[in-house]
Scaffold this motif. Structure first.
Motif, PDB file in Angstrom:
ATOM      1  N   ALA A  45     -29.430  53.255 -16.550  1.00 39.14           N
ATOM      2  CA  ALA A  45     -28.798  52.852 -17.808  1.00 39.14           C
ATOM      3  C   ALA A  45     -28.729  54.041 -18.666  1.00 39.14           C
ATOM      4  O   ALA A  45     -29.723  55.066 -18.711  1.00 39.14           O
ATOM      5  CB  ALA A  45     -29.570  51.803 -18.580  1.00 39.14           C
ATOM      6  N   SER A  66     -32.178  60.443 -27.756  1.00 40.97           N
ATOM      7  CA  SER A  66     -31.236  59.426 -27.832  1.00 40.97           C
ATOM      8  C   SER A  66     -31.955  57.982 -27.990  1.00 40.97           C
ATOM      9  O   SER A  66     -31.252  57.058 -28.134  1.00 40.97           O
ATOM     10  CB  SER A  66     -30.641  59.388 -26.350  1.00 40.97           C
ATOM     11  N   LEU A  97     -20.310  47.444 -25.099  1.00 44.73           N
ATOM     12  CA  LEU A  97     -20.456  47.323 -23.692  1.00 44.73           C
ATOM     13  C   LEU A  97     -19.990  46.172 -22.867  1.00 44.73           C
ATOM     14  O   LEU A  97     -20.519  45.177 -23.011  1.00 44.73           O
ATOM     15  CB  LEU A  97     -22.305  47.499 -23.876  1.00 44.73           C
ATOM     16  N   LEU A 101     -26.775  51.914 -25.526  1.00 42.46           N
ATOM     17  CA  LEU A 101     -26.476  51.995 -24.293  1.00 42.46           C
ATOM     18  C   LEU A 101     -24.999  52.395 -23.947  1.00 42.46           C
ATOM     19  O   LEU A 101     -24.098  51.589 -24.663  1.00 42.46           O
ATOM     20  CB  LEU A 101     -26.676  50.942 -23.253  1.00 42.46           C
ATOM     21  N   MET A 159     -28.249  56.370 -22.169  1.00 40.78           N
ATOM     22  CA  MET A 159     -28.504  55.855 -23.616  1.00 40.78           C
ATOM     23  C   MET A 159     -28.003  57.038 -24.531  1.00 40.78           C
ATOM     24  O   MET A 159     -28.050  58.399 -24.104  1.00 40.78           O
ATOM     25  CB  MET A 159     -29.991  55.909 -23.952  1.00 40.78           C
ATOM     26  N   THR A 204     -21.429  59.899 -19.755  1.00 43.79           N
ATOM     27  CA  THR A 204     -22.344  60.014 -18.608  1.00 43.79           C
ATOM     28  C   THR A 204     -21.636  61.201 -17.553  1.00 43.79           C
ATOM     29  O   THR A 204     -22.363  61.946 -17.056  1.00 43.79           O
ATOM     30  CB  THR A 204     -22.365  58.761 -17.734  1.00 43.79           C
ATOM     31  N   LEU A 232     -30.458  44.383 -22.320  1.00 48.44           N
ATOM     32  CA  LEU A 232     -30.598  44.949 -21.108  1.00 48.44           C
ATOM     33  C   LEU A 232     -31.505  44.036 -20.182  1.00 48.44           C
ATOM     34  O   LEU A 232     -32.713  43.773 -20.865  1.00 48.44           O
ATOM     35  CB  LEU A 232     -31.313  46.445 -21.043  1.00 48.44           C
ATOM     36  N   VAL A 244     -29.476  47.169 -28.726  1.00 50.55           N
ATOM     37  CA  VAL A 244     -29.496  47.231 -27.172  1.00 50.55           C
ATOM     38  C   VAL A 244     -30.235  46.106 -26.239  1.00 50.55           C
ATOM     39  O   VAL A 244     -30.866  45.289 -26.785  1.00 50.55           O
ATOM     40  CB  VAL A 244     -30.418  48.416 -26.708  1.00 50.55           C
ATOM     41  N   LYS A 284     -34.542  56.858 -25.860  1.00 52.75           N
ATOM     42  CA  LYS A 284     -35.164  56.253 -24.658  1.00 52.75           C
ATOM     43  C   LYS A 284     -36.745  55.746 -25.123  1.00 52.75           C
ATOM     44  O   LYS A 284     -37.034  54.879 -24.795  1.00 52.75           O
ATOM     45  CB  LYS A 284     -35.085  57.289 -23.820  1.00 52.75           C
ATOM     46  N   GLU A 310     -23.300  53.178 -20.565  1.00 51.84           N
ATOM     47  CA  GLU A 310     -23.374  52.909 -19.427  1.00 51.84           C
ATOM     48  C   GLU A 310     -24.574  52.252 -18.542  1.00 51.84           C
ATOM     49  O   GLU A 310     -25.377  52.787 -18.829  1.00 51.84           O
ATOM     50  CB  GLU A 310     -22.725  53.923 -18.612  1.00 51.84           C
ATOM     51  N   VAL A 311     -24.284  51.257 -17.913  1.00 50.91           N
ATOM     52  CA  VAL A 311     -25.255  50.666 -16.869  1.00 50.91           C
ATOM     53  C   VAL A 311     -24.664  50.190 -15.447  1.00 50.91           C
ATOM     54  O   VAL A 311     -23.555  49.931 -15.394  1.00 50.91           O
ATOM     55  CB  VAL A 311     -25.651  49.462 -17.321  1.00 50.91           C
ATOM     56  N   LEU A 316     -33.668  54.982 -17.277  1.00 51.26           N
ATOM     57  CA  LEU A 316     -33.239  55.144 -18.539  1.00 51.26           C
ATOM     58  C   LEU A 316     -32.880  56.916 -18.683  1.00 51.26           C
ATOM     59  O   LEU A 316     -33.944  57.429 -18.722  1.00 51.26           O
ATOM     60  CB  LEU A 316     -34.049  54.608 -19.381  1.00 51.26           C
TER      61      LEU A 316
END
Ligand code: SF4
Length: 325
Positions: free
Chosen positions: A221, A46, A303, A228, A223, A246, A30, A28, A48, A230-231, A40
């Protein structure tokens, strides 16, 4: 703008013995800017919370780096590292019932971190505790009472005062509202939003409730199974989700407006989330994805930036999906 917190290729595995391990956080990356609130989101399991705890040194890192204000933090924290970082980075825990020591008074709980400042006299500590209790909407007279005498919302306010009394720059809020009654969730989120503005805090806000995350966060973000997917800005991700996961996550999020909710077709994510012990090859969402293509099960999507509609030039829109190759 230089990020306050930079996560680079962070990995956290939990060994189960033999060659088995849980891939809780897998590669990850970010960046979180000063005074930014990043939400998040993702299903249970997931990764987080593990990501949040690994950032703060509560779990050792398996691989990768976390930097705070340009300083690379240790892979494994010693007691002296916790003492050094406590005034800078703090956590607000999920469960206000189990995270407060029932044998300590509220004054002792909130003032505990101030033991790191031995120059403070006992009356300075008392004054600061009283000030912070007021800031979170409690009374200074509550100092001598015990956690069991308070409601869930009040206990979370005590947890917030305990985390903020050292005036950290960065706070991980680990599902701070999920154990609370719906009626008090908005009050606690509003309190966090106000304190964040007032104190110039930077937050990683972990939550299930996407509407609440959209409400409080600048960016979101998403997860899935340790990585990840999508951000983007909260508005972009919430109103124009790109990644199929998402999209289904947002479609399955209950609407706050009961009229709208009644007329809406309920959507659930099909299939089971794969085991984090036997992580599938290729895209981890492929067994549940309505748009999966043959190469999705063999090639892992990176990503990558996709065009953004945000006017915020600092904000990159990132998606991990072969539909955007
Ligand atoms: Fe679906 Fe393929 Fe995108 Fe994964 S990479 S989300 S399986 S389309």
């Amino acid at each position: 703008m230089k990020p306050l917190v930079e996560i680079q290729n962070l990995v956290k595995y939990f060994d189960l013995g033999g060659d088995q391990r849980v891939h809780a956080v897998d590669d990850v990356s970010l960046s979180i800017n000063p005074r930014e609130i990043v939400g998040l989101v993702g299903e249970s399991g997931s990764g987080k919370s593990t990501l949040g705890k690994t950032l703060l040194g509560l779990h050792d890192k398996t691989d990768g780096n976390v930097s705070f204000a340009g300083q690379v933090l240790p892979q494994r924290y010693r007691a002296s590292d916790f003492r050094a970082m406590a005034p800078k980075m703090q956590m607000i825990f999920q469960d206000p019932y189990s995270s407060l020591n029932p044998r300590m008074t509220v004054g002792e709980i909130v003032g505990e971190g101030l033991r790191l400042q031995p120059e403070l006299s006992a009356s300075d500590v008392q004054d600061r505790v009283a000030h912070w209790l007021q800031l979170v909407g409690l009374s200074p007279d509550h100092r001598s009472r015990y956690p069991h005498e308070f409601s869930g919302g009040q206990r979370q306010r005590i947890g917030i005062a305990r985390a903020l009394i050292l005036q950290p720059e960065f706070v991980v809020c680990d599902e701070p509202i999920s154990a609370l009654d719906v009626s008090v969730q908005a009050q606690v989120v509003n309190l966090l939003g106000e304190l964040t503005q007032e104190l110039g805090l930077t937050l990683l806000f972990i939550a299930h409730d996407l509407s609440m995350v959209r409400y409080i966060s600048d960016r979101m973000a998403v997860m899935y199974l340790g990585g990840l997917v999508e951000v983007g800005t909260s508005a972009e991700v919430f109103f124009d989700p790109k990644h199929p996961y998402t999209q289904t996550l947002i479609a399955s999020n209950p609407e706050a407006d009961p009229e709208h909710e009644r007329g809406r077709q309920s959507t659930t994510i099909q299939g089971e989330i794969p085991s984090p012990v036997n992580v599938p090859a290729g895209c981890r969402f492929a067994n549940r994805c309505p748009q999966a293509m043959p190469h999705c099960s063999t090639t892992t999507p990176a990503l990558k930036p996709v065009p953004t509609t945000s006017e915020n030039l600092q904000s990159q829109r990132l998606v991990a999906c072969h539909l955007f190759d």
